[in-house]
Design a protein around this motif. Structure first.
Motif, PDB file in Angstrom:
ATOM      1  N   ALA A   1       8.944 -30.786 -16.472  1.00  0.00           N
ATOM      2  CA  ALA A   1       9.190 -32.197 -16.814  1.00  0.00           C
ATOM      3  C   ALA A   1       7.864 -32.866 -17.152  1.00  0.00           C
ATOM      4  O   ALA A   1       6.953 -32.906 -16.318  1.00  0.00           O
ATOM      5  CB  ALA A   1       9.869 -32.910 -15.646  1.00  0.00           C
ATOM      6  N   VAL A   2       7.765 -33.386 -18.369  1.00  0.00           N
ATOM      7  CA  VAL A   2       6.490 -33.920 -18.862  1.00  0.00           C
ATOM      8  C   VAL A   2       6.619 -35.410 -19.185  1.00  0.00           C
ATOM      9  O   VAL A   2       7.533 -35.830 -19.904  1.00  0.00           O
ATOM     10  CB  VAL A   2       6.036 -33.160 -20.134  1.00  0.00           C
ATOM     11  CG1 VAL A   2       4.625 -33.618 -20.544  1.00  0.00           C
ATOM     12  CG2 VAL A   2       6.069 -31.650 -19.906  1.00  0.00           C
ATOM     13  N   MET A   3       5.678 -36.200 -18.662  1.00  0.00           N
ATOM     14  CA  MET A   3       5.589 -37.619 -19.018  1.00  0.00           C
ATOM     15  C   MET A   3       5.019 -37.736 -20.431  1.00  0.00           C
ATOM     16  O   MET A   3       3.900 -37.287 -20.691  1.00  0.00           O
ATOM     17  CB  MET A   3       4.652 -38.352 -18.049  1.00  0.00           C
ATOM     18  CG  MET A   3       5.215 -38.581 -16.671  1.00  0.00           C
ATOM     19  SD  MET A   3       6.622 -39.714 -16.615  1.00  0.00           S
ATOM     20  CE  MET A   3       6.021 -41.088 -17.580  1.00  0.00           C
ATOM     21  N   ILE A   4       5.799 -38.335 -21.335  1.00  0.00           N
ATOM     22  CA  ILE A   4       5.359 -38.435 -22.728  1.00  0.00           C
ATOM     23  C   ILE A   4       5.247 -39.903 -23.150  1.00  0.00           C
ATOM     24  O   ILE A   4       6.122 -40.721 -22.888  1.00  0.00           O
ATOM     25  CB  ILE A   4       6.311 -37.661 -23.662  1.00  0.00           C
ATOM     26  CG1 ILE A   4       6.218 -36.167 -23.349  1.00  0.00           C
ATOM     27  CG2 ILE A   4       5.986 -37.911 -25.124  1.00  0.00           C
ATOM     28  CD1 ILE A   4       6.968 -35.268 -24.298  1.00  0.00           C
ATOM     29  N   ASN A   5       4.153 -40.182 -23.803  1.00  0.00           N
ATOM     30  CA  ASN A   5       3.774 -41.510 -24.284  1.00  0.00           C
ATOM     31  C   ASN A   5       4.728 -41.971 -25.396  1.00  0.00           C
ATOM     32  O   ASN A   5       5.082 -41.190 -26.285  1.00  0.00           O
ATOM     33  CB  ASN A   5       2.348 -41.394 -24.831  1.00  0.00           C
ATOM     34  CG  ASN A   5       1.661 -42.720 -25.021  1.00  0.00           C
ATOM     35  OD1 ASN A   5       2.309 -43.735 -25.185  1.00  0.00           O
ATOM     36  ND2 ASN A   5       0.338 -42.701 -25.022  1.00  0.00           N
ATOM     37  N   ASN A   6       5.129 -43.258 -25.355  1.00  0.00           N
ATOM     38  CA  ASN A   6       5.961 -43.805 -26.436  1.00  0.00           C
ATOM     39  C   ASN A   6       5.329 -45.026 -27.086  1.00  0.00           C
ATOM     40  O   ASN A   6       6.007 -45.794 -27.767  1.00  0.00           O
ATOM     41  CB  ASN A   6       7.361 -44.161 -25.906  1.00  0.00           C
ATOM     42  CG  ASN A   6       8.315 -44.538 -27.029  1.00  0.00           C
ATOM     43  OD1 ASN A   6       8.248 -43.993 -28.119  1.00  0.00           O
ATOM     44  ND2 ASN A   6       9.196 -45.503 -26.766  1.00  0.00           N
ATOM     45  N   HIS A   7       4.047 -45.219 -26.888  1.00  0.00           N
ATOM     46  CA  HIS A   7       3.357 -46.315 -27.568  1.00  0.00           C
ATOM     47  C   HIS A   7       3.383 -46.056 -29.077  1.00  0.00           C
ATOM     48  O   HIS A   7       3.363 -44.891 -29.512  1.00  0.00           O
ATOM     49  CB  HIS A   7       1.908 -46.390 -27.067  1.00  0.00           C
ATOM     50  CG  HIS A   7       1.190 -47.627 -27.480  1.00  0.00           C
ATOM     51  ND1 HIS A   7       0.613 -47.768 -28.727  1.00  0.00           N
ATOM     52  CD2 HIS A   7       0.953 -48.786 -26.813  1.00  0.00           C
ATOM     53  CE1 HIS A   7       0.048 -48.963 -28.809  1.00  0.00           C
ATOM     54  NE2 HIS A   7       0.246 -49.596 -27.661  1.00  0.00           N
ATOM     55  N   PRO A   8       3.446 -47.111 -29.905  1.00  0.00           N
ATOM     56  CA  PRO A   8       3.439 -46.893 -31.363  1.00  0.00           C
ATOM     57  C   PRO A   8       2.294 -46.007 -31.844  1.00  0.00           C
ATOM     58  O   PRO A   8       2.462 -45.244 -32.805  1.00  0.00           O
ATOM     59  CB  PRO A   8       3.324 -48.319 -31.918  1.00  0.00           C
ATOM     60  CG  PRO A   8       4.001 -49.167 -30.889  1.00  0.00           C
ATOM     61  CD  PRO A   8       3.645 -48.544 -29.571  1.00  0.00           C
TER      62      PRO A   8
ATOM     63  N   GLY B   1       3.143 -33.581 -26.129  1.00  0.00           N
ATOM     64  CA  GLY B   1       2.359 -34.785 -25.918  1.00  0.00           C
ATOM     65  C   GLY B   1       2.633 -35.868 -26.952  1.00  0.00           C
ATOM     66  O   GLY B   1       3.517 -35.723 -27.789  1.00  0.00           O
ATOM     67  N   PRO B   2       1.842 -36.939 -26.897  1.00  0.00           N
ATOM     68  CA  PRO B   2       0.783 -37.203 -25.932  1.00  0.00           C
ATOM     69  C   PRO B   2       1.331 -37.395 -24.511  1.00  0.00           C
ATOM     70  O   PRO B   2       2.382 -37.991 -24.323  1.00  0.00           O
ATOM     71  CB  PRO B   2       0.147 -38.506 -26.431  1.00  0.00           C
ATOM     72  CG  PRO B   2       0.583 -38.654 -27.857  1.00  0.00           C
ATOM     73  CD  PRO B   2       1.926 -38.004 -27.925  1.00  0.00           C
ATOM     74  N   VAL B   3       0.598 -36.861 -23.534  1.00  0.00           N
ATOM     75  CA  VAL B   3       0.992 -36.946 -22.132  1.00  0.00           C
ATOM     76  C   VAL B   3       0.455 -38.251 -21.552  1.00  0.00           C
ATOM     77  O   VAL B   3      -0.679 -38.655 -21.845  1.00  0.00           O
ATOM     78  CB  VAL B   3       0.450 -35.738 -21.343  1.00  0.00           C
ATOM     79  CG1 VAL B   3       0.958 -35.774 -19.907  1.00  0.00           C
ATOM     80  CG2 VAL B   3       0.841 -34.431 -22.027  1.00  0.00           C
ATOM     81  N   ARG B   4       1.267 -38.894 -20.714  1.00  0.00           N
ATOM     82  CA  ARG B   4       0.884 -40.210 -20.180  1.00  0.00           C
ATOM     83  C   ARG B   4       1.036 -40.210 -18.663  1.00  0.00           C
ATOM     84  O   ARG B   4       1.443 -39.218 -18.058  1.00  0.00           O
ATOM     85  CB  ARG B   4       1.759 -41.293 -20.839  1.00  0.00           C
ATOM     86  CG  ARG B   4       1.144 -42.700 -20.824  1.00  0.00           C
ATOM     87  CD  ARG B   4      -0.139 -42.790 -21.621  1.00  0.00           C
ATOM     88  NE  ARG B   4      -0.572 -44.191 -21.736  1.00  0.00           N
ATOM     89  CZ  ARG B   4      -1.380 -44.807 -20.903  1.00  0.00           C
ATOM     90  NH1 ARG B   4      -1.863 -44.165 -19.863  1.00  0.00           N
ATOM     91  NH2 ARG B   4      -1.721 -46.061 -21.107  1.00  0.00           N
ATOM     92  N   SER B   5       0.734 -41.335 -18.048  1.00  0.00           N
ATOM     93  CA  SER B   5       0.648 -41.408 -16.593  1.00  0.00           C
ATOM     94  C   SER B   5       2.009 -41.538 -15.921  1.00  0.00           C
ATOM     95  O   SER B   5       2.987 -41.985 -16.520  1.00  0.00           O
ATOM     96  CB  SER B   5      -0.257 -42.569 -16.177  1.00  0.00           C
ATOM     97  OG  SER B   5       0.241 -43.792 -16.669  1.00  0.00           O
ATOM     98  N   ALA B   6       2.040 -41.163 -14.643  1.00  0.00           N
ATOM     99  CA  ALA B   6       3.279 -41.061 -13.876  1.00  0.00           C
ATOM    100  C   ALA B   6       3.647 -42.362 -13.183  1.00  0.00           C
ATOM    101  O   ALA B   6       2.786 -43.197 -12.886  1.00  0.00           O
ATOM    102  CB  ALA B   6       3.132 -39.958 -12.830  1.00  0.00           C
TER     103      ALA B   6
ATOM    104  N   PRO C   1      -5.765 -43.980 -24.736  1.00  0.00           N
ATOM    105  CA  PRO C   1      -5.114 -42.957 -23.899  1.00  0.00           C
ATOM    106  C   PRO C   1      -3.922 -42.280 -24.582  1.00  0.00           C
ATOM    107  O   PRO C   1      -3.027 -41.795 -23.904  1.00  0.00           O
ATOM    108  CB  PRO C   1      -4.644 -43.778 -22.705  1.00  0.00           C
ATOM    109  CG  PRO C   1      -4.262 -45.098 -23.306  1.00  0.00           C
ATOM    110  CD  PRO C   1      -5.238 -45.340 -24.437  1.00  0.00           C
ATOM    111  N   HIS C   2      -3.933 -42.259 -25.909  1.00  0.00           N
ATOM    112  CA  HIS C   2      -2.783 -41.739 -26.656  1.00  0.00           C
ATOM    113  C   HIS C   2      -3.067 -40.361 -27.265  1.00  0.00           C
ATOM    114  O   HIS C   2      -2.449 -39.988 -28.259  1.00  0.00           O
ATOM    115  CB  HIS C   2      -2.410 -42.713 -27.777  1.00  0.00           C
ATOM    116  CG  HIS C   2      -2.337 -44.135 -27.337  1.00  0.00           C
ATOM    117  ND1 HIS C   2      -1.452 -44.583 -26.381  1.00  0.00           N
ATOM    118  CD2 HIS C   2      -3.060 -45.223 -27.720  1.00  0.00           C
ATOM    119  CE1 HIS C   2      -1.617 -45.885 -26.182  1.00  0.00           C
ATOM    120  NE2 HIS C   2      -2.588 -46.292 -26.985  1.00  0.00           N
TER     121      HIS C   2
END
Length: 348
Positions: A67-74, A113-118, A173-174
């Protein structure tokens, strides 16, 4: 008379020869059409199936989920590997910003990725799936959980520049990525077992999946805020019998391959969100259950949701509603009016 006798004898010998030939070789079987053979192969039950998609397989489907935290910022779009996830959970992080928890088990993308914080509620979801949890960073509560080994995990705060690599085409951080090869390398280094197959969701058979009932739902828009930056739209494509996803007007595709993300089950759940700090971090209730919508094959069913030993599942009349076989997207929407979220469903 002799002529007729000779003719009759010849006929009997001929018939006798045919009969003997049939005894030796057996009666001729009707020749099967190619279509019949193909249909038989299709209808043959496969011995195994994947626990998070229900899709059949000729080979064993065990193995641990990741399970991976994935970034959704534009600035993080389009993402890598997202289209290969068995399940994706989309939940608010700070303010109106959503992030994804992408769960991989049946497929293993080369790059993620990009992987982001939990955040703590994402960790709880990973725990319910017995998954190895991957993130880069954490909130204070999430940090405590990870440092106490609440779940097996790999974090970019420890492995930045080793297991996690920074992409040159994006800025922090993207720009944090991890390969599946490095996921396995990190698990081996920390002596984590990768043999813990996740619990199974309930699925319809292929035949049952062709007769899904409900109201027509050609498209649905999920809005998280007036800005629209994190709004998502799902449009049903009858040609592939799946939903295509769009965010902020752009179709969700894989960064490397440009392949679209296709969804078989869109599961929307409503629950309470409480803002807990001045940054906008939230406490989200994924335990108490509530109202929801399940979209499959262009049809909509109003359901409830419940947490069944860590798995978020749709329920109707007290019974778990099965998913159709394939990939599932779970959108968690606030019930709090002040957060200005909404779900709009279009039948046409």
């Amino acid at each position: 008379m002799k002529k007729w006798a000779v003719a009759a004898t010849a006929a009997l010998l001929l018939l006798s020869g045919c009969s003997d030939k049939e005894k030796v070789n057996g009666p001729k079987e009707p020749v099967k059409e190619v279509e019949d053979v193909v249909q038989e192969e299709v209808e043959k039950d496969l011995p195994y199936h994947y626990p998070l998609t229900g899709v059949g397989s000729e080979t064993k489907t065990d193995g641990r989920a990741v399970a991976v935290m994935i970034n959704n910022h534009p600035e993080a779009r389009p993402q890598s590997g997202l289209n290969e996830a068995d399940i994706v959970y989309e939940i608010l992080a700070e303010g109106d910003v959503t992030r994804f928890l992408a769960v991989f088990q049946s497929e293993k993308p080369k790059n993620i990725g990009p992987v982001r914080s939990a955040r703590d509620y994402y960790i709880d979801l990973a725990k319910g799936l017995n998954a190895l949890f991957i993130a880069h960073g954490y909130s204070e509560e999430a940090k405590k959980m990870l440092e106490n080994e609440y779940v097996d995990n790999l974090n970019g705060m420890v492995y930045d520049g080793t297991l996690f690599k920074r992409a040159s085409f994006r800025v922090a951080p993207h720009n944090s990525y991890i390969t599946f090869e490095n996921v396995l390398k990190g698990a081996k280094e920390k002596k984590y077992s990768m043999d813990q197959t996740p619990p199974e969701f309930k699925f319809l058979s292929e035949d049952e999946g062709t007769s899904v009932t409900g109201d027509k739902a050609a498209s649905v828009m999920i809005s998280y805020s007036p800005s629209g930056i994190f709004d998502s739209v799902y449009e049903y494509d009858p040609a592939v019998e799946k939903y295509k996803r769009y965010t902020n007007g752009e179709q969700t595709v894989d960064y490397e391959t440009k392949e679209p993300l296709l969804v078989d089950n869109l599961f929307i759940i409503e629950t309470t969100h409480q803002v807990i700090d001045n940054v906008g971090r939230k406490e989200i209730d994924l335990e108490s259950g509530g109202s929801g919508y399940l979209l499959q094959k262009g049809k909509l069913m109003e359901v409830e949701w419940k947490n069944d030993n860590g798995l978020i599942v749709p329920v109707r009349n007290g019974e778990v509603v099965p998913f159709v076989q394939g990939k599932t997207w779970v959108s968690v929407v606030p019930t709090n009016p002040g957060l200005q979220s909404s779900v709009s469903i279009n039948a046409k």
